[in-house]
Design an enzyme around this catalytic site. Structure first.
Site, PDB file in Angstrom:
ATOM      1  N   GLU A 501       1.134  -1.322  -0.047  1.00  0.00           N
ATOM      2  CA  GLU A 501      -0.134  -0.012   0.309  1.00  0.00           C
ATOM      3  C   GLU A 501       0.892   1.476   0.179  1.00  0.00           C
ATOM      4  O   GLU A 501       0.364   2.232   0.783  1.00  0.00           O
ATOM      5  CB  GLU A 501      -0.990   0.511   1.734  1.00  0.00           C
ATOM      6  CG  GLU A 501      -1.952  -1.167   0.783  1.00  0.00           C
ATOM      7  CD  GLU A 501      -3.502  -0.872   2.149  1.00  0.00           C
ATOM      8  OE1 GLU A 501      -3.157  -0.100   2.128  1.00  0.00           O
ATOM      9  OE2 GLU A 501      -3.996  -1.883   1.819  1.00  0.00           O
TER      10      GLU A 501
HETATM   11  C1  LIG Z   1       2.639  -9.858   0.663  1.00  0.00           C
HETATM   12  C2  LIG Z   1       2.332  -8.675  -0.230  1.00  0.00           C
HETATM   13  C3  LIG Z   1       0.724  -8.277  -0.882  1.00  0.00           C
HETATM   14  C4  LIG Z   1       0.695  -7.166  -1.684  1.00  0.00           C
HETATM   15  N1  LIG Z   1      -0.660  -7.921  -2.606  1.00  0.00           N
HETATM   16  C5  LIG Z   1      -0.536  -6.518  -3.315  1.00  0.00           C
HETATM   17  C6  LIG Z   1      -2.251  -6.876  -4.221  1.00  0.00           C
HETATM   18  O1  LIG Z   1      -3.320  -7.578  -4.041  1.00  0.00           O
HETATM   19  N2  LIG Z   1      -2.485  -6.131  -5.178  1.00  0.00           N
HETATM   20  C7  LIG Z   1      -1.148  -5.140  -6.086  1.00  0.00           C
HETATM   21  O2  LIG Z   1      -1.630  -4.993  -7.137  1.00  0.00           O
HETATM   22  N3  LIG Z   1       0.097  -5.635  -5.394  1.00  0.00           N
HETATM   23  C8  LIG Z   1       0.226  -6.324  -3.683  1.00  0.00           C
HETATM   24  N4  LIG Z   1       1.798  -5.930  -3.760  1.00  0.00           N
HETATM   25  C9  LIG Z   1       2.142  -4.911  -4.273  1.00  0.00           C
HETATM   26  C10 LIG Z   1       2.848  -3.819  -3.232  1.00  0.00           C
HETATM   27  O3  LIG Z   1       1.838  -2.453  -3.530  1.00  0.00           O
HETATM   28  C11 LIG Z   1       4.352  -4.144  -4.211  1.00  0.00           C
HETATM   29  O4  LIG Z   1       5.251  -5.047  -3.407  1.00  0.00           O
HETATM   30  C12 LIG Z   1       4.592  -2.621  -3.876  1.00  0.00           C
HETATM   31  O5  LIG Z   1       4.206  -1.218  -4.243  1.00  0.00           O
HETATM   32  C13 LIG Z   1       6.321  -2.432  -4.194  1.00  0.00           C
HETATM   33  O6  LIG Z   1       7.207  -2.462  -5.153  1.00  0.00           O
HETATM   34  P1  LIG Z   1       8.007  -3.133  -5.175  1.00  0.00           P
HETATM   35  O7  LIG Z   1       7.635  -4.359  -4.326  1.00  0.00           O
HETATM   36  O8  LIG Z   1       7.613  -4.071  -6.979  1.00  0.00           O
HETATM   37  O9  LIG Z   1       9.169  -1.611  -5.007  1.00  0.00           O
HETATM   38  P2  LIG Z   1       9.865  -0.966  -5.710  1.00  0.00           P
HETATM   39  O10 LIG Z   1       8.545  -0.526  -6.237  1.00  0.00           O
HETATM   40  O11 LIG Z   1      10.536  -2.125  -6.613  1.00  0.00           O
HETATM   41  O12 LIG Z   1       9.991  -0.306  -4.301  1.00  0.00           O
HETATM   42  C14 LIG Z   1      11.796  -0.916  -4.803  1.00  0.00           C
HETATM   43  C15 LIG Z   1      12.220   0.743  -3.123  1.00  0.00           C
HETATM   44  O13 LIG Z   1      12.193   1.633  -3.802  1.00  0.00           O
HETATM   45  C16 LIG Z   1      11.752   2.687  -3.081  1.00  0.00           C
HETATM   46  N5  LIG Z   1      11.164   3.140  -3.490  1.00  0.00           N
HETATM   47  C17 LIG Z   1      10.657   3.504  -5.386  1.00  0.00           C
HETATM   48  N6  LIG Z   1      10.404   4.541  -5.748  1.00  0.00           N
HETATM   49  C18 LIG Z   1      11.146   5.186  -5.307  1.00  0.00           C
HETATM   50  C19 LIG Z   1      11.151   7.213  -5.177  1.00  0.00           C
HETATM   51  N7  LIG Z   1      10.342   7.536  -6.017  1.00  0.00           N
HETATM   52  N8  LIG Z   1      11.481   6.851  -4.385  1.00  0.00           N
HETATM   53  C20 LIG Z   1      12.378   6.658  -3.359  1.00  0.00           C
HETATM   54  N9  LIG Z   1      12.198   5.391  -2.934  1.00  0.00           N
HETATM   55  C21 LIG Z   1      11.298   5.113  -4.195  1.00  0.00           C
HETATM   56  C22 LIG Z   1      10.229   2.050  -2.639  1.00  0.00           C
HETATM   57  O14 LIG Z   1       9.991   2.269  -1.271  1.00  0.00           O
HETATM   58  C23 LIG Z   1      11.049   0.584  -2.152  1.00  0.00           C
HETATM   59  O15 LIG Z   1      11.401   0.903  -1.179  1.00  0.00           O
HETATM   60  C24 LIG Z   1       1.937  -6.420  -2.519  1.00  0.00           C
HETATM   61  C25 LIG Z   1       2.780  -6.757  -2.464  1.00  0.00           C
HETATM   62  C26 LIG Z   1       3.270  -8.221  -1.488  1.00  0.00           C
HETATM   63  C27 LIG Z   1       4.824  -8.016  -1.262  1.00  0.00           C
END
Ligand SMILES: Cc1cc2nc3c(=O)[nH]c(=O)nc-3n(C[C@H](O)[C@H](O)[C@H](O)COP(=O)(O)OP(=O)(O)OC[C@H]3O[C@@H](n4cnc5c(N)ncnc54)[C@H](O)[C@@H]3O)c2cc1C
Length: 826
Positions: A501
């Site tokens: 989220e």
């Molecule tokens: C257990 C679990 C349940 C989930 N459930 C759902 C679901 O039901 N539906 C759905 O659609 N998604 C779901 N997600 C996805 C979740 O919303 C994403 O994991 C989240 O949006 C982050 O994306 P990412 O993990 O690819 O991290 P990334 O986007 O790759 O980010 C990696 C790191 O970079 C940081 N970062 C990225 N951009 C910036 C910026 N501009 N400035 C500073 N820092 C930045 C982030 O904070 C993070 O620390 C789920 C994820 C998990 C792990």
């Protein structure tokens, strides 16, 4: 007279600035001063003319609106238009989504505390309370965390069935569709309670009631979609999930590569207008068991079957998972959490346009829909689940600290342990306060986008601190997993809340201040809108008004920051009727708010669009706003709880900790401010007498720790709403019994040890109590109590052991090949 006149200059500036006097009043005051000075110093006529010209021309330019617009505002508007960073549609929609609530008051430098106290406290209806007392208790009973997370790797079938039958999947669905139509507060209480028991049940309940098919249908669905799906969702006949995240697009969700092409195709034997959708999603909660897939993708209309636009934009559709072409993958394994979560994908899957949520008319509106609905779920789900984990920690670890003795002393009495215990208690008090106030905002009809980001970030970060501290206190007991470990799973799973989220680093660095600055600032959004509008007299008038109000506001905030800094904000008004012990906090927070309004403007003015890339500064500015919000919630809670004197240490600890962190954030911004001259000015104005805020005192921390290690109404209020099984064989339940027995046994034990010291008893170690009984020093009942204490304490400190192969051979099988992502992308 001369001295008085000279003194009037700084005094007048400070007074007029502090009172935010209008421009005309300031001009009149300056004119009066000049006339008085001319008479007093007997200026010659030539000087009088020169002064009249030098002061009069700017005064006219500033006060005659038509002149000001033509000569000052119009050129400035042109400059502003050139430097305003370009904003994409997705950015604009995200920025404008939701409403501004209490954070707006905090942002503007002069919070009206009566507004805060006028917000009604959320309450539960009789039906909601009964649901918590019965259905939620029952689901907790069905949710043994160890069995679920280690043995079954899923909820047991009877828990799944109960979730569906008892209406857990329809908490937010209106009664007319067969749902519960519960308030946000009830929803929050339900998730909190479940989270004190088992993450799988909590997440399984919270996700369908958060941003997903039901919420989107309620706001944007066609009548036919609502009539068909909502009753089925409410009864648990459909298991929903919502798929936005793809391997390529996580935090930058607006850049999802998933796409649909508008085309004709066959559906149920008829040719219909539809779309061929290709997607590849991962991390989708409930995805592996979902029957209804909410899907976000970008829709294109290259053949212009819908109209002129080719790139229609992000679109949300509902797809039955048994539709041909929908591929539901296997499961992810998020840190030993076993709520259902996994990938799904499809290639060129044809579906009718009617499956778009809201029908074809809502094609391309997906991003707006998601942004508009994000605030409600984000205000409830993670704040509730993480407060639940913190409650579990406070109750169990507090009790454990009294039951567990080392060096013949309950570990909770060591100063070293009191420090983390104080953090657990103080943070939890504040987290719960923020959770409650924010759920209350949702029930008032707000969609507080900035506040939802604040509580999501700060409650999950505080939960991380709390659970970490709990683990340190438990020592080996926390580390050895098994049915007796009540905290290990929470510790493992804390990073999930941090990531989902809106990942926390992104939320802190980009969202809280980035969105807050534009949404909450009284003038910036108006200036931007005027700059982005067509070049009309109305746009110029709007820009002119916003700009000059902005200048006055900034100058006034600078003066107020200095005055409140110099006076320790003792003069600042306090809302009538608040608890005397909290009066100073209102004054301090007003000081923070004023300084924050000023430093925000200084940052925006000097860095402009670059501030977006200065994430470390933006993050610290967001921290200040957040700490003020958390403090507001804490003060509101203290009043709402009836100003419990016994709870005061928790409130004081939380306030001092947050104020200290706000001060650190100010210092971080000032120390790293790119323009050093302005940095010096900021430091002089905001901290003219140095930095006054300190960490909560050791004495206060000791008082908080004490509250956690013995039964009391305060401890009950702090952990209210958690599931506490009255079962001596349950790892949480036994702590309650052991705590009572330990306290009851303490005076007996003290008596025996005193006798031992005097040499009346020769026995040592395990035989000591028996010897005391044999010597008649303790009676039957006392000896029985000591033995009961020993039994319960042994159960509390016990850890589990397993066969050599842990009995989980199957789980160590190598994973099979996952589906071919590149093939789909291609
Ligand atoms: C257990 C679990 C349940 C989930 N459930 C759902 C679901 O039901 N539906 C759905 O659609 N998604 C779901 N997600 C996805 C979740 O919303 C994403 O994991 C989240 O949006 C982050 O994306 P990412 O993990 O690819 O991290 P990334 O986007 O790759 O980010 C990696 C790191 O970079 C940081 N970062 C990225 N951009 C910036 C910026 N501009 N400035 C500073 N820092 C930045 C982030 O904070 C993070 O620390 C789920 C994820 C998990 C792990």
């Amino acid at each position: 007279m001369t001295w008085i006149l000279l003194l009037l200059v700084p005094l007048g500036i400070v007074l007029l600035g502090y009172l935010r006097a209008p421009l005309l009043v300031c001009t009149a005051a300056a004119a009066a001063w000049l006339v008085a000075a001319s008479l007093q110093f007997d200026w010659p006529a030539a000087v009088n003319v020169a002064v009249a010209l030098l002061a009069g021309v700017p005064a006219l330019l500033l006060n005659v609106t038509a002149l000001r617009r033509a000569v000052i505002s119009k050129p400035l508007l042109n400059v502003y238009r050139n430097i305003l960073p370009p904003m994409s549609d997705t950015e604009r929609i995200a920025l404008e989504a939701g409403t501004v609530w209490w954070e707006g008051e905090l942002f503007r430098g002069h919070p009206d505390w009566t507004v805060l106290h006028a917000y009604p406290e959320p309450t539960l209806s009789a039906e909601e309370q009964a649901f918590l007392d019965n259905e939620v208790e029952q689901l907790c009973r069905l949710s043994d965390d160890w069995t679920i997370s280690h043995e079954l790797k899923d909820l047991p079938p009877e828990a799944w069935q109960y979730i569906k039958d008892a209406g857990f999947l329809g908490l937010i669905i209106p009664k007319q569709y067969g749902g519960k139509q519960f308030s946000a507060w009830a929803h929050s209480q339900i998730v909190t309670k479940l989270s004190t028991r088992c993450s799988a049940s909590a997440v399984t309940v919270m996700v369908p009631n958060s941003l997903g098919p039901a919420e989107l249908l309620l706001h944007y669905g066609t009548d036919a979609q609502k009539d068909h799906y909502l009753p089925r969702l409410a009864k648990g006949l459909e298991i929903p999930c919502f798929a936005l995240t793809s391997p390529q697009a996580g935090s930058d969700a607006a850049s999802i590569p998933d796409f649909g092409i508008v085309c004709r195709g066959e559906y149920q034997g008829r040719e219909v207008l539809g779309m061929r959708v290709t997607w590849d999603k991962r991390y989708i909660t409930l995805g592996p068991v979902a029957t209804l897939l909410g899907l976000a993708f970008r829709l294109y209309d290259p053949d212009h079957l819908l109209g002129d636009t080719e790139d229609i934009g992000i679109t949300c559709a509902l797809i039955p998972t048994d539709h041909p072409g929908v591929e539901i993958g296997r499961r992810h394994f998020p840190l030993n959490a076993v709520f259902q979560n996994g990938p799904n994908w499809g290639k060129d899957v044809f579906m009718p346009l009617d499956w778009i949520i809201g029908g074809p008319a809502m094609a391309g509106q997906g991003w707006r829909m998601l942004m508009e609905c994000l605030a409600a779920g984000r205000s409830i789900s993670l704040p509730a689940s993480n407060t639940g984990m913190a409650k579990l920690t406070a109750r169990t670890v507090g009790g454990y600290s009294r039951v567990r003795s080392q060096f013949k002393t309950a570990i909770g009495r060591f100063e070293g342990i009191q420090e983390p215990l104080a953090r657990i208690g103080g943070h939890l008090y504040m987290m719960d306060a923020a959770r409650r106030m924010t759920a209350g905002a949702i029930d008032l009809g707000e969609k507080p986008s900035v506040v939802s980001a604040i509580v999501k970030y700060h409650i999950t970060e505080r939960a991380r601190v709390v659970v970490n501290d709990g683990m340190d206190i438990l020592g080996g007991k926390g580390i050895c997993l098994g049915p007796s470990n009540f905290l290990g799973r929470a510790y493992q799973q804390i990073p999930i809340g941090i990531t989902v989220e809106g990942a926390n680093i992104l939320t802190r660095s980009l969202i809280i201040f980035g969105q807050g600055a534009i949404r909450c600032h009284p003038y910036v959004l108006r200036e931007m809108r005027a700059a982005l509008a067509d070049d009309t007299p109305a746009a110029l008038a709007e820009f002119d008004d916003a700009l000059f109000s902005h200048i006055g506001y900034t100058a006034s905030n600078a003066i107020r920051a200095l005055v409140t800094g110099l006076t320790g904000s003792h003069w600042v008004g306090v809302p009538s009727g608040v608890a005397p012990e909290t009066r100073r906090y209102y004054q301090q927070l007003t000081r923070f708010s004023t300084a924050f309004a000023f430093i925000s403007d200084a940052a925006m003015l000097t860095m402009g669009g670059d501030l977006k890339r200065k994430e470390k500064l933006s993050a610290r500015l967001g921290d200040i706003l957040s700490q003020m919000y958390l403090c507001s919630a804490t003060l509101k809670r203290y009043e709402a709880d009836g100003r419990q004197a016994a709870d005061a240490p928790l409130m004081h600890w939380a306030m001092w900790d947050a104020m200290f962190h706000a001060q650190t954030a100010f210092e971080g911004v000032i120390s790293n401010f790119p323009n050093r001259a302005i940095a010096i000015l900021l430091r002089r104005l905001i901290f003219p007498l140095g930095r006054p805020y300190v960490v909560p005192s050791d004495r206060l921390g000791g008082e908080v720790a004490k509250l956690l290690i013995e039964p009391s109404a305060t401890r009950d209020r702090l952990t209210a709403g958690m599931y506490i099984p009255d079962d001596e064989h349950d790892p949480v339940g036994v702590i309650e019994h052991a705590l009572n027995a330990t306290i009851a046994a303490e005076s007996i034990e003290a008596r025996v040890r005193a006798a031992q010291k005097k040499g009346l008893l020769q026995a040592r170690g395990a035989g000591l109590m028996q010897a005391a009984f044999d010597a008649g020093l303790i009676d039957d009942a006392e000896f029985a109590l000591i033995r009961r204490r020993d039994t319960l304490r042994d159960r509390v400190v016990r850890v589990d052991d397993f066969p050599q192969d842990f009995g989980v051979d199957a789980a160590s099988a190598p994973p099979a090949e996952s589906h071919n992502v590149t093939a789909i992308a291609a």
